[in-house]
Design a protein around this motif. Structure first.
Motif, short mmCIF file in Angstrom:
data_model
loop_
_atom_site.label_atom_id
_atom_site.label_comp_id
_atom_site.label_asym_id
_atom_site.label_seq_id
_atom_site.Cartn_x
_atom_site.Cartn_y
_atom_site.Cartn_z
N LEU A 187 0.83 -1.20 0.00
CA LEU A 187 0.00 0.00 0.00
C LEU A 187 0.87 1.25 0.00
CD1 LEU A 187 -2.71 -0.97 2.66
CD2 LEU A 187 -2.74 -1.35 0.18
N GLU A 188 0.31 2.32 -0.51
CA GLU A 188 1.02 3.60 -0.60
C GLU A 188 0.08 4.73 -0.21
OE1 GLU A 188 2.63 6.51 -4.21
OE2 GLU A 188 2.67 4.32 -4.48
N MET A 189 0.58 5.67 0.57
CA MET A 189 -0.20 6.85 0.94
C MET A 189 0.68 8.08 0.80
SD MET A 189 -1.67 8.06 4.67
CE MET A 189 -2.77 6.67 4.89
N SER A 190 0.21 9.09 0.10
CA SER A 190 0.90 10.37 -0.01
C SER A 190 0.08 11.42 0.72
CB SER A 190 1.08 10.78 -1.47
OG SER A 190 1.95 9.88 -2.14
N PHE A 191 0.75 12.26 1.48
CA PHE A 191 0.04 13.30 2.23
C PHE A 191 0.97 14.50 2.40
CE2 PHE A 191 2.28 10.66 5.22
CZ PHE A 191 2.78 11.54 6.18
N LYS A 192 0.41 15.59 2.89
CA LYS A 192 1.20 16.79 3.10
C LYS A 192 0.86 17.40 4.46
CE LYS A 192 -2.15 19.22 0.16
NZ LYS A 192 -2.32 19.83 -1.16
N SER A 193 1.82 18.10 5.00
CA SER A 193 1.63 18.79 6.27
C SER A 193 2.03 20.24 6.07
CB SER A 193 2.49 18.16 7.37
OG SER A 193 2.31 18.84 8.59
N ARG A 194 1.15 21.16 6.49
CA ARG A 194 1.41 22.59 6.32
C ARG A 194 1.75 23.24 7.65
NH1 ARG A 194 -3.94 23.66 2.65
NH2 ARG A 194 -3.08 23.10 0.61
N LEU A 195 2.79 24.01 7.64
CA LEU A 195 3.13 24.85 8.78
C LEU A 195 2.85 26.29 8.40
CD1 LEU A 195 6.49 23.35 10.12
CD2 LEU A 195 4.17 22.94 10.92
N ILE A 196 2.02 26.96 9.18
CA ILE A 196 1.69 28.36 8.92
C ILE A 196 2.40 29.22 9.95
CG2 ILE A 196 -0.15 30.06 8.72
CD1 ILE A 196 -2.07 27.80 8.10
#
Length: 877
Positions: free
Chosen positions: A228-237
Motif C-alpha cells: 500500500l502507498e499513501m501520499s500526504f502533506k503537512s502545512r506549517l503556517i
C-alpha cells in the motif's frame, strides 16, 4: 466438528474490539487504528463464513488471508502517517534516510525489499527508516457447536488459534525544498475556500509505503500479499503572518488611532471598543481600522467592560481597497455595529455575514489554532524536556547572578556551522542540529572578561571610518608596526583588567590613577604621551572604542542580598520592583567578533584573578586571527563583504554572519538555576502550575535582559529569553531600513525603551527610575514580537453554554489591549513609536506580572505614544 453460527463469530470479535478500545495506551491514535482494522476484519470474516459451501476451505482461507494482510498493511500505513503528523504537532520535523537510499537514485516502492531481507544495515534511519508493527488477534477457526441437555439450546466451544501479522513500512520525503541544505520547502499559498486561505504555508510532502506478512500457527512461511502507498502533506503556517495573533481573548481599546494592516486572529473572544476621534466621522476615519482578514475562534463584542470605561469610538473593516494606503478615497469600509452601553451580547451570525468573509467568528467557521504551551521558552520545561529555542540557539548567554561582577556573572557559548571551535560533546542540542561540521565553544574566563570591557574597532577603510569612527581623520595601517603595536597594547591592557572598565574612564589621561593598570602595560611597550586618554591614543592610529558587548546594569537600589547590589540595577515601575539586568550591545558584540582580544586566565570564575605576565606577552605577540587571544569569528562565521549591500552596513563591510540555519542567528538568554554557580540548583519548577520557585518563596523573576545597539543587525536574527526582554532604541532600521533583516524579539514580556533611554556616560539603559517620567524620543522597531501578555477576561456576563459550549463566567480583568502589547515606562505623549512587525501572544507571563498597570498623566509611570503600527508584509514570505 461443525462451524459456528455467524452471529457468534461476529459477537466474539466485536467484544474483542471493545476490549482493545478500553485499554490504556500512550498512543490513542494507534488504538483507534487497531480497532478500525479489527472492525473491518469482522465483516471480512463474516462474509467468509457465509460463502457457499462448495468453495474449498483453502480458497476460503486465502480470501480471508488476503483481506487480513490488506488491513494489517493499512494499519502500518496509518500509524506511520500519524507518527509523522505528531512530529509537526510537537513543533518538530521528521528527519532521517529512507531504506536502501542510494545517492542520486529515487526512493520507490521497490525499496520495501530492504525492510524484508533481514539485513538491518540497509533499513535507513530516523523517522524514515523501516519499521515493523506486530498485530495479533484470535482467529475462530476451530469450533464445536453442541446441543444442550435440554435438547434446544446450543453451546459454542472455542478452540481458537493465534494469528500474527507483521506490518512493515517506511517513509519517503517528497518535499520540494527551496533550500535543500536547510530543509526549507517552497512556500505554497493556501487555496481559496480553505481555512486561512491566502496565507502562505511551508508545505512538506511525504509518501508512506506499507506491506504486511502473516505467520499462522503451524505455518512459519511469511507471506506478503499487499503493498500500500499513501501520499500526504503537512502545512506549517508561521504565526508571524498575522499582524496580531492571541491565544486568549484579544481586546482593542486604543486611546489613539490604530490601523491593523494584516490578518488578526484570536483563539478566544475579540473585544473592540476604541476611543472616538469624531463620533460623527465618516466610515474609514474611525479610531481603529481592520485592514486585513479577522478570524475569531469564539465570539466578537463591541465593548470592553473590563476597563469600566464607556467608549463610543468606531471600528471599521476594509471591504475593498488598498490596505497599504488606508486613507485612499477609493477604499470601501464597513463599521462594526454601533456600540451600545446596554448591549452585552456578541455579534449575531447575520451581523458577521455582512462582512462577507472579511470578519469571521467561531460560528462562521473560524477555528482555534494550536500553539506551544507556556514554558516552551525555557531551557527545560516542567517535564525536563529541552526547550526548542535553547536547543537550536547559536549563541547562549546564561546569567549567574550571585557570582559577583568581579567574578564574571554569566556564561556564554557559541554553536557554529563551520569555522573554529571544539567538539559539541556535552552541549545540549536539538537532534536536527547535529552534524560533522558543527563547532562548539564554551567561552573561557579570558574571553568572558573581555566581553565586559569596551571593545576597539580598527577601521581599515574610509567606509568603515564613516560608519564607526566619523570623528577620526586616519585609517588603521596594519603595515605600520608602530600603529599595530600601540593599538594592540591598548586592547591587551583593557582586556586584561580584572573588573569592567567604565566607559567614562576611557576619556581620562593615562596618567590618571584610574588608568594606572592600563598605563603600566601600554607605556611598557610604547613611548606615549600619558597626558592623552586611551580614546585619543587610539584615534591617532585609526581605532575607536565601543561600549562593552555585555554589561551589568548597576543602580542604587536595595536588594535582598546587598552583596550583589548589581541585581538592583534597574527599577521597573511597570512591575514595581527592582530587576537584576544584563545588557547586550549587539553592535559591540558584532565588532568584538572581528576585532576583539582576550587574555588567558585560570578559568576559575569564582575568583577575581589577574592574568599572568606570560599571558599578557602571549596576547600581545600573537596578534593574528589564528591566535587564541583574538576573538575573530569566535561567535559566528563572518560572510564575505557584499558589495551590493547598503553603504556602511555590517553586510557591506564584512561583519555579518553566514548562518542561515533556523532562518539566521538565534541568540538565547536565560538565568542559571544555579544562581551562584556552586553546583546546586536554587530554582525549581512547580509541575502543578509550570511556574518557577525562586529563593525566599518568590514566584516572579527578579531578573531580565536588555538589548541595545540593534540598529544594524549582523544578519537575520532572533533574540529569545525566557525572562523579561527590554529592547532599547531603534532596532533593525539601518540606512532608513535599507539594510533591514528578518528579525524577531521573543521574551516572557517585551518592554520597549526609546532612543533617549540610554545613559551616554555609562552606556547603560537608564529608565529604571523610582518616580517621574523620562522624556521619550521617537523610536522605530522592525521586528516580530512574541511574548506573553496580561490576562484578559472580557465582559461581565455569563455567555452561557449556547451552541458553542464555552460557558465562562466573566469578571473584570483588563489586559491593556493590543495597543498595550509592548510595555512602556516613559512619557511618550505626542511622540511616535513606529512599529513594523507582528504581535503574537501565547498566554499570560510566566516570570513577570500579568496585571495591567495603566499609564496616564500626573504621577503615572508612562504616557501613551502615537501608535504608528504596521504589519511587516515581508513575513508573508
Amino acid at each position: 466438528m461443525t462451524k459456528p453460527a455467524p452471529s457468534h463469530n461476529l459477537l466474539y470479535l466485536m467484544l474483542r474490539a471493545q476490549q482493545l478500545a478500553k485499554q490504556e495506551s500512550s498512543d490513542g491514535g494507534y488504538v483507534m487504528v487497531v480497532v478500525s482494522i479489527l472492525t473491518v476484519m469482522i465483516f471480512s470474516l463474516l462474509a467468509a463464513s457465509l460463502m457457499v459451501t462448495n468453495i474449498s476451505k483453502s480458497a476460503t482461507n486465502a480470501y480471508i488471508e488476503g483481506n487480513s494482510t490488506f488491513y494489517a498493511a493499512e494499519s502500518g500505513l496509518n500509524k506511520r502517517a500519524e507518527e509523522v503528523r505528531q512530529k509537526f504537532l510537537n513543533y518538530a520535523r521528521p528527519s532521517g534516510a529512507s531504506p536502501g537510499l542510494v545517492t542520486g537514485q529515487p526512493v520507490m516502492a521497490s525499496n520495501m525489499v530492504a525492510c524484508l531481507d533481514g539485513d538491518d544495515t540497509n533499513n535507513g534511519d530516523g523517522d524514515f527508516a523501516c519499521q515493523s508493527l506486530a498485530l495479533q488477534y484470535q482467529q475462530m477457526s476451530n469450533w464445536d457447536l453442541r446441543t444442550g441437555a435440554d435438547g434446544k439450546s446450543s453451546e459454542l466451544t472455542d478452540r481458537n488459534s493465534s494469528v500474527r501479522y507483521n506490518a512493515y513500512s517506511f517513509v519517503v520525503d517528497r518535499t520540494n525544498y527551496a533550500d535543500p541544505v536547510r530543509k526549507i520547502p517552497v512556500t505554497q499559498p493556501i487555496p481559496p475556500g480553505q481555512a486561512y486561505e491566502g496565507m502562505n504555508a511551508l508545505e512538506y510532502r511525504y509518501t508512506v509505503y506499507s506491506t504486511a506478512t502473516s505467520k499462522q500457527a503451524g505455518n512459519l512461511d511469511a507471506r506478503a500479499t499487499t503493498l500500500l502507498e499513501m501520499s500526504f502533506k503537512s502545512r506549517l503556517i508561521p504565526l508571524f503572518q498575522f499582524a496580531a495573533f492571541y491565544d486568549g481573548d484579544l481586546e482593542m481599546n486604543s486611546t489613539s488611532p490604530m490601523d491593523i494592516n494584516g490578518r488578526l486572529h484570536t483563539n478566544g473572544m475579540l473585544y473592540a471598543q476604541p476611543t472616538p476621534i469624531d463620533k460623527n466621522a465618516l466610515a474609514g476615519s474611525a479610531s481603529t481600522r481592520l485592514l486585513g482578514t479577522t478570524t475569531v475562534a469564539e465570539r466578537i463584542f463591541n465593548r470592553v467592560d473590563a476597563s469600566n470605561i464607556k467608549r463610543f469610538g468606531d471600528t471599521s473593516v476594509l471591504m475593498t481597497g488598498d490596505p497599504n494606503n488606508p486613507n485612499a478615497t477609493t477604499n470601501v469600509y464597513k463599521l462594526f455595529p454601533e456600540y451600545n452601553t446596554d448591549r452585552t451580547t456578541p455579534f449575531t451570525p447575520a451581523e458577521i455575514a455582512a462582512f462577507q468573509g472579511k470578519v469571521r467568528d467561531g460560528l462562521a467557521g473560524a477555528k482555534e489554532l494550536t500553539v506551544p504551551q507556556p514554558g516552551f521558552l525555557r531551557k527545560r520545561d516542567k517535564d525536563n524536556q529541552l526547550g526548542d529555542y535553547y536547543a537550536k540557539a547559536d549563541l547562549r548567554l546564561e546569567m549567574v547572578p550571585k557570582r559577583a561582577v568581579s567574578n564574571v556573572p554569566f556564561n556564554f557559548a557559541a554553536i557554529k556551522d563551520g569555522g573554529s571551535g571544539g567538539s559539541c560533546s556535552g552541549f545540549e542540542l536539538s537532534p536536527s542540529r547535529q552534524s560533522s561540521n558543527l563547532k562548539c565553544s564554551q567561552l573561557n574566563e579570558g574571553q568572558l572578561r573581555s566581553l565586559q570591557q569596551p571593545v576597539m574597532v580598527k577601521v581599515i577603510s574610509d567606509e568603515e571610518r564613516t560608519r564607526f569612527c566619523p570623528s577620526l581623520t586616519i585609517n588603521y595601517n596594519s603595515s605600520s608596526s608602530g600603529d599595530s603595536k600601540l593599538l594592540r597594547s591598548l586592547q591587551v591592557a583593557i582586556a586584561s583588567q580584572s573588573t569592567p572598565v567604565p566607559w567614562s574612564q576611557l576619556s581620562l589621561p593615562l596618567s590618571n590613577t584610574a588608568n594606572t593598570n592600563i598605563s603600566t602595560i601600554v607605556t611598557g611597550l610604547n613611548s606615549v604621551d600619558t597626558t592623552k586618554s586611551p580614546i585619543q591614543l587610539a584615534a591617532e592610529k585609526g581605532g575607536c572604542f565601543f561600549p562593552a558587548p555585555i554589561q551589568v546594569v548597576t543602580g542604587s537600589g536595595t536588594n535582598d542580598n546587598t552583596s550583589y547590589n548589581w541585581q538592583s540595577g534597574y527599577y521597573d515601575r511597570r512591575e514595581a520592583r527592582w530587576i537584576g539586568m544584563l545588557q547586550t550591545n549587539l553592535e559591540s558584540l558584532t565588532i568584538w567578533n572581528r576585532d576583539g582580544v582576550a587574555v588567558s586566565r585560570d578559568n576559575d570564575l569564582t575568583t577575581n584573578d589577574l592574568p599572568a605576565a606570560a599571558a599578557l606577552t602571549t596576547a600581545f605577540n600573537n596578534g593574528n586571527p589564528s591566535s587564541t587571544a583574538d576573538t575573530q569569528d569566535l561567535l559566528f562565521v563572518r560572510a564575505a563583504a557584499d558589495s551590493t549591500a547598503p553603504t556602511g552596513s555590517f553586510q557591506k563591510l564584512g561583519f555579518a554572519a553566514t548562518d542561515r540555519s533556523e532562518g539566521g542567528l538565534v541568540f538565547y538568554s536565560t538565568v542559571s538555576d544555579d544562581l551562584d554557580g556552586n553546583g546546586t540548583a536554587d530554582i525549581t519548577i512547580d509541575t502543578a502550575d509550570n511556574l518557577r520557585n525562586y529563593p525566599d518563596g518568590k514566584r516572579k523573576s527578579p531578573y531580565g535582559f536588555a538589548v541595545t545597539g540593534g540598529k544594524n543587525l549582523p544578519g537575520p536574527l532572533t533574540i529569545v529569553t525566557d525572562q523579561g526582554l527590554y529592547a532599547q532604541g531603534d532596532y533593525n532600521t539601518f540606512g532608513s531600513n535599507t539594510a533591514k533583516q528578518p528579525a524577531a524579539l521573543i521574551g516572557d514580556t517585551i518592554t520597549n525603551l526609546s532612543n533617549s533611554c540610554l545613559n551616554s556616560t555609562t552606556t547603560r539603559v537608564n529608565c529604571g527610575i523610582l518616580s517621574g517620567q523620562n522624556a521619550a524620543t521617537a523610536t522605530t522597531v522592525n521586528a516580530a514580537f512574541l511574548a506573553y501578555t496580561e490576562q484578559s477576561v472580557g465582559n461581565i456576563i455569563d455567555i452561557g453554554n449556547g451552541n458553542w459550549g464555552w460557558g465562562r463566567l466573566k469578571r473584570r480583568l483588563y489586559s491593556g489591549g493590543l495597543n498595550n502589547y509592548m510595555r512602556m515606562v516613559e512619557n511618550w505623549s505626542g511622540i511616535n513609536f513606529n512599529y513594523r512587525g507582528s504581535f503574537v501572544s501565547l498566554g499570560i507571563p510566566q516570570e513577570f506580572s500579568g496585571v495591567f498597570q495603566s499609564g496616564g498623566g500626573g504621577s503615572a509611570y508612562y504616557n501613551v505614544p502615537n501608535r504608528n503600527f504596521n504589519y511587516e508584509s515581508d513575513f508573508n514570505a
